[in-house]
Design a protein around this motif. Structure first.
Motif, mmCIF file in Angstrom:
data_model
loop_
_atom_site.group_PDB
_atom_site.id
_atom_site.type_symbol
_atom_site.label_atom_id
_atom_site.label_comp_id
_atom_site.label_asym_id
_atom_site.label_seq_id
_atom_site.Cartn_x
_atom_site.Cartn_y
_atom_site.Cartn_z
ATOM 1 N N LEU A 1 0.825 -1.203 0.000
ATOM 2 C CA LEU A 1 0.000 0.000 0.000
ATOM 3 C C LEU A 1 0.862 1.258 0.000
ATOM 4 O O LEU A 1 1.777 1.403 0.822
ATOM 5 C CB LEU A 1 -0.909 0.014 1.237
ATOM 6 N N ALA A 2 0.541 2.166 -0.918
ATOM 7 C CA ALA A 2 1.177 3.488 -0.961
ATOM 8 C C ALA A 2 0.084 4.539 -0.833
ATOM 9 O O ALA A 2 -0.916 4.500 -1.564
ATOM 10 C CB ALA A 2 1.944 3.680 -2.266
ATOM 11 N N VAL A 3 0.251 5.460 0.103
ATOM 12 C CA VAL A 3 -0.714 6.539 0.316
ATOM 13 C C VAL A 3 -0.157 7.818 -0.290
ATOM 14 O O VAL A 3 1.022 8.140 -0.117
ATOM 15 C CB VAL A 3 -0.998 6.735 1.821
ATOM 16 N N THR A 4 -0.992 8.541 -0.998
ATOM 17 C CA THR A 4 -0.592 9.806 -1.587
ATOM 18 C C THR A 4 -1.819 10.710 -1.640
ATOM 19 O O THR A 4 -2.845 10.395 -1.079
ATOM 20 C CB THR A 4 0.025 9.592 -2.984
ATOM 21 N N GLY A 5 -1.701 11.846 -2.315
ATOM 22 C CA GLY A 5 -2.839 12.750 -2.403
ATOM 23 C C GLY A 5 -2.478 14.020 -3.129
ATOM 24 O O GLY A 5 -1.291 14.329 -3.315
ATOM 25 N N PRO A 6 -3.461 14.796 -3.541
ATOM 26 C CA PRO A 6 -3.191 16.025 -4.281
ATOM 27 C C PRO A 6 -2.443 17.077 -3.473
ATOM 28 O O PRO A 6 -1.833 17.980 -4.055
ATOM 29 C CB PRO A 6 -4.589 16.513 -4.679
ATOM 30 N N ASP A 7 -2.469 16.975 -2.136
ATOM 31 C CA ASP A 7 -1.763 17.940 -1.300
ATOM 32 C C ASP A 7 -0.354 17.492 -0.932
ATOM 33 O O ASP A 7 0.363 18.210 -0.224
ATOM 34 C CB ASP A 7 -2.559 18.215 -0.013
ATOM 35 N N VAL B 1 -2.863 1.788 -4.294
ATOM 36 C CA VAL B 1 -2.654 3.217 -4.051
ATOM 37 C C VAL B 1 -3.913 3.799 -3.421
ATOM 38 O O VAL B 1 -5.022 3.575 -3.916
ATOM 39 C CB VAL B 1 -2.328 3.965 -5.356
ATOM 40 N N LEU B 2 -3.732 4.518 -2.341
ATOM 41 C CA LEU B 2 -4.843 5.196 -1.678
ATOM 42 C C LEU B 2 -4.633 6.693 -1.811
ATOM 43 O O LEU B 2 -3.776 7.283 -1.155
ATOM 44 C CB LEU B 2 -4.914 4.800 -0.203
ATOM 45 N N ALA B 3 -5.395 7.312 -2.719
ATOM 46 C CA ALA B 3 -5.323 8.760 -2.920
ATOM 47 C C ALA B 3 -6.201 9.424 -1.862
ATOM 48 O O ALA B 3 -7.403 9.147 -1.774
ATOM 49 C CB ALA B 3 -5.792 9.125 -4.324
ATOM 50 N N THR B 4 -5.598 10.307 -1.073
ATOM 51 C CA THR B 4 -6.237 10.827 0.132
ATOM 52 C C THR B 4 -6.299 12.350 0.131
ATOM 53 O O THR B 4 -5.327 13.011 -0.197
ATOM 54 C CB THR B 4 -5.457 10.367 1.376
ATOM 55 N N ALA B 5 -7.448 12.870 0.517
ATOM 56 C CA ALA B 5 -7.589 14.309 0.738
ATOM 57 C C ALA B 5 -8.254 14.508 2.093
ATOM 58 O O ALA B 5 -9.214 13.810 2.440
ATOM 59 C CB ALA B 5 -8.421 14.954 -0.365
ATOM 60 N N VAL B 6 -7.718 15.446 2.856
ATOM 61 C CA VAL B 6 -8.253 15.717 4.194
ATOM 62 C C VAL B 6 -9.285 16.833 4.088
ATOM 63 O O VAL B 6 -8.997 17.934 3.616
ATOM 64 C CB VAL B 6 -7.131 16.124 5.163
ATOM 65 N N ALA B 7 -10.507 16.542 4.521
ATOM 66 C CA ALA B 7 -11.612 17.497 4.412
ATOM 67 C C ALA B 7 -11.586 18.508 5.551
ATOM 68 O O ALA B 7 -11.194 18.192 6.678
ATOM 69 C CB ALA B 7 -12.944 16.751 4.414
ATOM 70 N N ALA B 8 -11.989 19.704 5.245
ATOM 71 C CA ALA B 8 -12.150 20.719 6.278
ATOM 72 C C ALA B 8 -13.322 20.342 7.176
ATOM 73 O O ALA B 8 -14.336 19.832 6.696
ATOM 74 C CB ALA B 8 -12.387 22.085 5.644
ATOM 75 N N PRO B 9 -13.228 20.583 8.491
ATOM 76 C CA PRO B 9 -14.333 20.238 9.382
ATOM 77 C C PRO B 9 -15.542 21.124 9.103
ATOM 78 O O PRO B 9 -15.402 22.244 8.597
ATOM 79 C CB PRO B 9 -13.752 20.512 10.776
ATOM 80 N N PRO B 10 -16.733 20.637 9.392
ATOM 81 C CA PRO B 10 -17.927 21.445 9.153
ATOM 82 C C PRO B 10 -17.938 22.686 10.034
ATOM 83 O O PRO B 10 -17.422 22.672 11.162
ATOM 84 C CB PRO B 10 -19.072 20.497 9.511
ATOM 85 N N PRO B 11 -18.489 23.783 9.540
ATOM 86 C CA PRO B 11 -18.533 25.013 10.334
ATOM 87 C C PRO B 11 -19.462 24.859 11.540
ATOM 88 O O PRO B 11 -20.502 24.203 11.467
ATOM 89 C CB PRO B 11 -19.065 26.050 9.352
ATOM 90 N N ILE B 12 -19.070 25.469 12.649
ATOM 91 C CA ILE B 12 -19.892 25.449 13.856
ATOM 92 C C ILE B 12 -19.955 26.852 14.419
ATOM 93 O O ILE B 12 -19.204 27.741 14.020
ATOM 94 C CB ILE B 12 -19.328 24.465 14.907
ATOM 95 N N GLY B 13 -20.865 27.050 15.355
ATOM 96 C CA GLY B 13 -20.962 28.351 16.000
ATOM 97 C C GLY B 13 -21.994 29.264 15.351
ATOM 98 O O GLY B 13 -22.749 28.875 14.461
ATOM 99 N N SER C 1 1.073 -4.488 -11.598
ATOM 100 C CA SER C 1 -0.335 -4.668 -11.240
ATOM 101 C C SER C 1 -0.698 -3.622 -10.191
ATOM 102 O O SER C 1 0.035 -3.438 -9.209
ATOM 103 C CB SER C 1 -0.549 -6.080 -10.679
ATOM 104 N N SER C 2 -1.824 -2.923 -10.388
ATOM 105 C CA SER C 2 -2.141 -1.840 -9.456
ATOM 106 C C SER C 2 -3.638 -1.568 -9.409
ATOM 107 O O SER C 2 -4.394 -1.965 -10.305
ATOM 108 C CB SER C 2 -1.415 -0.553 -9.858
ATOM 109 N N ASP C 3 -4.047 -0.902 -8.364
ATOM 110 C CA ASP C 3 -5.403 -0.355 -8.261
ATOM 111 C C ASP C 3 -5.318 0.939 -7.469
ATOM 112 O O ASP C 3 -4.383 1.144 -6.697
ATOM 113 C CB ASP C 3 -6.372 -1.341 -7.592
ATOM 114 N N ILE C 4 -6.300 1.818 -7.679
ATOM 115 C CA ILE C 4 -6.329 3.110 -6.998
ATOM 116 C C ILE C 4 -7.709 3.311 -6.387
ATOM 117 O O ILE C 4 -8.735 3.146 -7.055
ATOM 118 C CB ILE C 4 -6.020 4.267 -7.962
ATOM 119 N N SER C 5 -7.732 3.648 -5.108
ATOM 120 C CA SER C 5 -8.968 4.026 -4.439
ATOM 121 C C SER C 5 -8.771 5.407 -3.827
ATOM 122 O O SER C 5 -7.648 5.889 -3.696
ATOM 123 C CB SER C 5 -9.356 3.003 -3.366
ATOM 124 N N THR C 6 -9.874 6.048 -3.468
ATOM 125 C CA THR C 6 -9.788 7.407 -2.929
ATOM 126 C C THR C 6 -10.532 7.501 -1.598
ATOM 127 O O THR C 6 -11.491 6.754 -1.353
ATOM 128 C CB THR C 6 -10.401 8.435 -3.895
#
Length: 278
Positions: free
Chosen positions: A7-13, A35-47, A85-90
């Motif tokens: 497993l290799a983890v990567t992402g657009p950032d 390959v696990l393409a990963t993006a970290v989401a901003a938390p939902p707004p609160i307050g 041989s490869s596969d990509i998930s997000t």
């Protein structure tokens, strides 16, 4: 055990993704590259202003998801041109849950890579370490800048202290150890005794490895007040090691991973490829 799914983890950032290292490793080992393409989401707004900015937040999420899908599509196109041989998930997940998702994916692989691109990205580095070692219990191969990783190392240094983490690391790496030209087992200030290293420190682990076909040398090293990590670094140079095998020491506290000094040092500044397990 054989390493047939890596497993290799990567992402657009992640700056300068090093998938070529993963591809080369998988080609050499005749393994499948996940390959696990990963993006970290901003938390939902609160307050009090949450309602006012929720539209902008949703728009940002849609843009980030689209960017992640574009990134994954480009990776698929590049990997299709490689002889592997490869596969990509997000995954697109909030920061607090990224390690869980990486761990879930890692459960179905044999080895997780942590290359120089992720070592230079503190957040993703932390998430991959946590996901692999704590969530999935899978070994981690740490690859520093400038290293050419291989799953056929000729000279391996084993950091042995007779603890369960070291035992698990040796078991996970047994195929590598059996295939190496030489294996040096380093014991730093070993203590004799039934509950420690036995009455002849290093004899039991040497016998175990020899029964698996490893060519073993036991090195008992005095610390003389120096940190263990410094001694291991120097000894890796002295024996011209291609890889260091060691247990990862740490525990969970409120979802934070607190590592021991040797593990943290090797994660922060690996001197050579390090095979970690716990």
């Amino acid at each position: 055990m054989p390493f047939k799914v890596i497993l290799a983890v990567t992402g657009p950032d992640v700056p300068d993704p090093r998938l070529d290292l993963a591809v080369s490793l998988c080609q050499d080992a005749e393994a499948h590259l996940a390959v696990l393409a990963t993006a970290v989401a901003a938390p939902p707004p609160i307050g009090r202003y949450a309602a006012e900015i929720s539209d902008a937040w949703h728009e940002e999420r849609r843009a980030e998801i689209a960017n992640l899908q574009k990134f994954a599509a480009e990776l698929r196109e590049k990997l299709a041109q490689k002889d592997v041989s490869s596969d990509i998930s997000t995954i697109y997940e909030e920061e607090g849950w990224v390690d869980d998702v990486i761990g879930q994916r890692a459960k179905y692989t044999d080895l997780v890579l942590l290359g120089p691109d992720l070592l230079a990205h503190p957040l993703m580095k932390e998430k991959v370490v946590e996901g692999a070692l704590f969530r999935a219990g899978k070994p981690l191969l740490v690859i520093p800048e400038g290293a050419r990783p291989t799953l056929k190392p000729k000279r391996i240094l084993v950091a042995w202290n007779a603890r369960i983490e070291a035992s698990k690391a040796v078991s996970a790496a047994i195929e590598l150890l059996a295939g190496a030209e030489s294996v040096h087992v380093a014991l730093v200030d070993p203590e004799q005794g039934e509950r420690d290293h036995g009455f002849e420190p290093g004899a039991d682990i040497a016998t175990y490895l020899a029964k698996h076909g490893a060519k073993v040398t036991v090195d008992r090293l005095p610390s003389q007040g120096r940190p263990v990590e410094d001694i291991l670094r120097q000894h890796a140079v002295d024996v011209a090691a291609d890889m260091l095998v060691m247990g990862a020491y740490g525990h969970s506290r409120m979802r934070q991973r607190i590592f021991g000094g040797v593990t943290r040092s090797m994660l922060d500044n690996p001197p050579l490829p390090v095979f970690l397990a716990r």
